[in-house]
Design an enzyme around this catalytic site. Structure first.
Site, PDB file in Angstrom:
ATOM      1  N   HIS A 109      43.455 -53.919  18.969  1.00  0.00           N
ATOM      2  CA  HIS A 109      43.094 -53.814  20.382  1.00  0.00           C
ATOM      3  C   HIS A 109      42.071 -54.898  20.731  1.00  0.00           C
ATOM      4  O   HIS A 109      41.259 -55.287  19.914  1.00  0.00           O
ATOM      5  CB  HIS A 109      42.583 -52.420  20.746  1.00  0.00           C
ATOM      6  CG  HIS A 109      41.463 -51.917  19.899  1.00  0.00           C
ATOM      7  ND1 HIS A 109      41.611 -51.496  18.592  1.00  0.00           N
ATOM      8  CD2 HIS A 109      40.148 -51.750  20.173  1.00  0.00           C
ATOM      9  CE1 HIS A 109      40.464 -51.090  18.107  1.00  0.00           C
ATOM     10  NE2 HIS A 109      39.540 -51.238  19.060  1.00  0.00           N
ATOM     11  N   HIS A 140      39.095 -55.798  23.377  1.00  0.00           N
ATOM     12  CA  HIS A 140      38.156 -55.261  24.364  1.00  0.00           C
ATOM     13  C   HIS A 140      37.917 -56.325  25.433  1.00  0.00           C
ATOM     14  O   HIS A 140      37.625 -57.482  25.108  1.00  0.00           O
ATOM     15  CB  HIS A 140      36.799 -54.958  23.716  1.00  0.00           C
ATOM     16  CG  HIS A 140      36.826 -53.913  22.662  1.00  0.00           C
ATOM     17  ND1 HIS A 140      36.455 -52.609  22.901  1.00  0.00           N
ATOM     18  CD2 HIS A 140      37.161 -53.975  21.346  1.00  0.00           C
ATOM     19  CE1 HIS A 140      36.559 -51.913  21.786  1.00  0.00           C
ATOM     20  NE2 HIS A 140      36.990 -52.725  20.817  1.00  0.00           N
TER      21      HIS A 140
END
Length: 180
Positions: free
Chosen positions: A166, A168
């Site tokens: 992921h 951010h």
């Protein structure tokens, strides 16, 4: 004399408020850090502890490289709700439930396919990685027109707490340096 002292205090309070508003509360000075160091150290300790626990759970999982199901798998399946910001065939972006900045959005691949961390990326996933970065910059520009930071935590020492790659997107205030 009393009026003079009150006037000085008022001016000092106004200057301090203006300084904090301009800096977003991030002065980089040891004076500011000392006032928030207990909170900062607690957050950092919590993040490091969560990353260590996640690394241990991942390492002790089924050993096929996929790891155990993650919170992101539950969001993608619809089992858990999220505040979706963007979605296409390959990527999904949503607001972080524990924001570390006024704007904190996560961009994830919809199919994990072994992408538990950036260091596990394969050569055949280069176009997906590029697409995730493109989505991150596109969402970042829209949500944070004055600038943003992209962060990828990788592994235990990188404080990765969810083993599903992921990115951010952090913004909405002036970022400090160094970041970690």
């Amino acid at each position: 004399m009393r009026k003079f002292i009150l006037l000085c205090l008022l001016v000092l309070a106004s200057v301090a408020a203006a300084f904090l508003a301009v800096s977003g509360g991030q002065t980089g000075s040891s004076i500011h850090r000392s006032s928030s160091s207990a909170v900062s150290m607690t957050k950092n300790t919590d993040e490091v502890a969560a990353a260590a626990a996640a690394a241990k759970a991942f390492e002790s999982s089924d050993k096929d490289g996929a790891g155990p199901p993650t919170v992101f798998d539950k969001i993608l399946s619809g089992e858990w709700s999220s505040d979706k910001v963007y979605e296409d065939d390959d990527a999904f972006a949503f607001r972080d439930i524990n924001p570390q900045a006024p704007t904190h959005i996560l961009v994830i691949p919809k199919k994990r396919d072994g992408l538990t961390s950036l260091s596990n990326a394969r050569e055949d996933q280069k176009s997906l990685l590029g697409h995730l970065m493109y989505v991150a910059q596109s969402v970042g520009k829209k949500e944070c027109p004055d600038g943003f930071r992209l962060v990828v935590n990788d592994g235990k020492d990188g404080a990765q707490s969810v083993y599903h790659l992921h990115i951010h997107i952090l913004g909405g205030r002036q970022m400090g340096w160094p970041p970690g």
